[in-house]
Design a protein around this motif. Structure first.
Motif, short mmCIF file in Angstrom:
data_model
loop_
_atom_site.label_atom_id
_atom_site.label_comp_id
_atom_site.label_asym_id
_atom_site.label_seq_id
_atom_site.Cartn_x
_atom_site.Cartn_y
_atom_site.Cartn_z
N PHE A 180 21.97 30.91 -15.73
CA PHE A 180 21.19 29.51 -15.77
C PHE A 180 20.28 29.20 -14.09
N ASP A 181 21.47 29.68 -13.03
CA ASP A 181 21.46 29.49 -11.91
C ASP A 181 19.57 30.50 -11.31
N SER A 182 19.60 31.66 -12.23
CA SER A 182 18.84 32.73 -11.34
C SER A 182 17.25 32.03 -11.89
N VAL A 183 17.28 31.43 -13.20
CA VAL A 183 16.23 30.90 -14.11
C VAL A 183 15.81 29.59 -13.04
N ARG A 184 16.78 28.41 -12.99
CA ARG A 184 16.47 27.32 -11.84
C ARG A 184 16.13 27.49 -10.73
N GLY A 185 17.14 29.28 -10.10
CA GLY A 185 16.08 29.53 -8.57
C GLY A 185 15.00 29.88 -8.43
N THR A 186 14.60 30.79 -10.02
CA THR A 186 12.85 30.73 -9.77
C THR A 186 11.95 29.46 -9.72
N ILE A 187 12.93 28.97 -10.76
CA ILE A 187 11.67 27.94 -10.48
C ILE A 187 11.03 26.86 -9.27
N MET A 188 12.71 26.71 -8.79
CA MET A 188 12.79 25.91 -7.64
C MET A 188 12.11 26.66 -6.63
N ARG A 189 12.07 27.68 -6.15
CA ARG A 189 11.12 28.84 -5.45
C ARG A 189 9.58 28.32 -5.86
N ILE A 190 9.34 28.64 -6.98
CA ILE A 190 7.20 28.38 -7.26
C ILE A 190 6.93 27.21 -6.91
N GLN A 191 8.28 25.76 -7.58
CA GLN A 191 7.38 24.79 -7.39
C GLN A 191 7.61 24.59 -5.50
N GLN A 192 8.94 24.66 -5.05
CA GLN A 192 8.36 25.00 -2.85
C GLN A 192 7.14 25.62 -3.18
N GLY A 193 6.10 26.02 -4.18
CA GLY A 193 5.73 26.93 -3.00
C GLY A 193 5.11 28.42 -2.77
N GLU A 194 6.55 29.15 -2.73
CA GLU A 194 6.74 30.30 -2.59
C GLU A 194 5.89 30.65 -3.38
N SER A 195 4.98 32.20 -2.39
CA SER A 195 4.02 33.34 -3.12
C SER A 195 5.35 34.34 -4.00
N ILE A 196 5.69 34.75 -4.92
CA ILE A 196 6.20 35.79 -5.75
C ILE A 196 5.10 36.01 -5.93
N SER A 197 5.37 37.92 -5.97
CA SER A 197 4.13 38.64 -6.55
C SER A 197 4.59 38.44 -7.93
N LEU A 198 5.24 38.44 -8.41
CA LEU A 198 6.33 38.93 -9.94
C LEU A 198 6.61 37.64 -10.30
N ALA A 199 6.03 36.36 -10.08
CA ALA A 199 6.89 35.30 -10.50
C ALA A 199 6.99 35.41 -11.62
N LYS A 200 6.13 35.33 -12.85
CA LYS A 200 5.99 35.55 -14.08
C LYS A 200 6.92 36.35 -14.89
N ASP A 201 7.20 36.92 -14.15
CA ASP A 201 7.69 38.69 -14.98
C ASP A 201 9.19 38.26 -14.73
N MET A 202 8.87 37.74 -13.26
CA MET A 202 10.99 36.93 -12.97
C MET A 202 11.03 35.68 -13.89
N LEU A 203 10.20 35.32 -14.54
CA LEU A 203 10.82 33.35 -15.29
C LEU A 203 11.26 34.34 -16.81
N VAL A 204 10.31 35.18 -17.08
CA VAL A 204 10.20 36.40 -18.56
C VAL A 204 12.07 36.50 -18.29
N PHE A 205 12.11 37.76 -17.23
CA PHE A 205 12.76 38.56 -17.38
C PHE A 205 14.16 37.44 -17.35
N GLU A 206 13.85 36.31 -16.75
CA GLU A 206 15.22 35.46 -16.50
C GLU A 206 15.81 34.66 -18.25
N LEU A 207 14.71 34.54 -18.58
CA LEU A 207 14.83 33.72 -19.69
C LEU A 207 15.22 34.57 -21.03
#
Length: 164
Positions: A63-90
Motif C-alpha cells: 500500500f505504501d509503495s503504490v501510494r508513494g508512486t502515485i504521490m511522486r507522479i502527482q508531484q510531477g516527478e519524472s519517472i521513466s518507468l512510472a507505469k511499470d512501477m504502478l503495474v508492478f506494485e499493484l
C-alpha cells in the motif's frame, strides 16, 4: 506518464489512492489484531501465525509503495518507468492478497471459542483489504487499458522470485 491527459490521469490516480486508503485502514486494525494473537495461547504457536503476520505486513508495504508512486507522479516527478512501477506494485499487492487468507486460516486452526469474535472481525477486515486491492487493480487496468497486460507480461519474471 505525461503522455496521458492530465485530468484523466489525476482522476484515476486519485481513485486508486482512495481505494487503497480504505484497505490501509483495515490493514492497520488487522495488524493490531494479529499482534494481539501472539498473546492468545491457542493461537500463539499456530503454524500460520508468522506467515499471516508477514502477509499483513507485506500488504502494508505494498500500500505504501503504490501510494508513494502515485504521490511522486502527482508531484510531477519524472519517472521513466512510472507505469511499470504502478503495474508492478499493484500486481504485487494481488499476489500478497492471495497469501493472506490461507495463512490466516492456518493461524487460527485450533483457536478457542473465546477468540471467535476476533477471528470473525479479522475475516471481515481481510475481505475489506482484498476488496480494496481488487478495486485498485480494476482502476489501474481501466487507467492503462491494453498497456496493463503488456507491462504485466514484461514484469512477471521479476515477480517469479519467492517473496516470503
Amino acid at each position: 506518464m505525461n503522455d496521458i491527459y492530465p485530468n484523466h490521469r489525476e482522476v484515476y490516480l486519485e481513485a486508486i489512492d482512495k481505494a487503497l486508503e480504505k484497505g490501509l485502514a483495515a490493514k492497520e486494525v488487522v495488524c493490531s489484531i494479529t499482534t494481539g494473537f501472539r498473546d492468545i495461547p491457542s493461537i500463539r504457536t499456530a503454524p500460520g501465525l508468522n506467515p499471516y503476520h508477514a502477509s499483513v505486513a507485506d500488504i502494508g508495504y505494498g500500500f505504501d509503495s503504490v501510494r508513494g508512486t502515485i504521490m511522486r507522479i502527482q508531484q510531477g516527478e519524472s519517472i521513466s518507468l512510472a507505469k511499470d512501477m504502478l503495474v508492478f506494485e499493484l500486481d504485487t499487492l494481488r499476489i500478497s492478497e492471495k497469501q493472506l487468507n490461507p495463512n490466516f486460516e492456518l493461524a487460527i486452526t485450533g483457536a478457542k471459542p473465546d477468540t471467535f469474535y476476533l477471528i470473525e472481525q479479522s475475516r471481515y477486515l481481510n475481505r475489506q483489504i482484498a476488496e480494496s486491492i481488487k478495486e485498485a487493480i480494476r482502476l489501474g487496468k481501466a487507467f492503462l487499458g491494453p498497456e496493463w497486460k503488456i507491462i504485466r507480461t514484461r514484469i512477471q519474471n521479476i515477480q517469479a522470485t519467492p517473496r516470503l
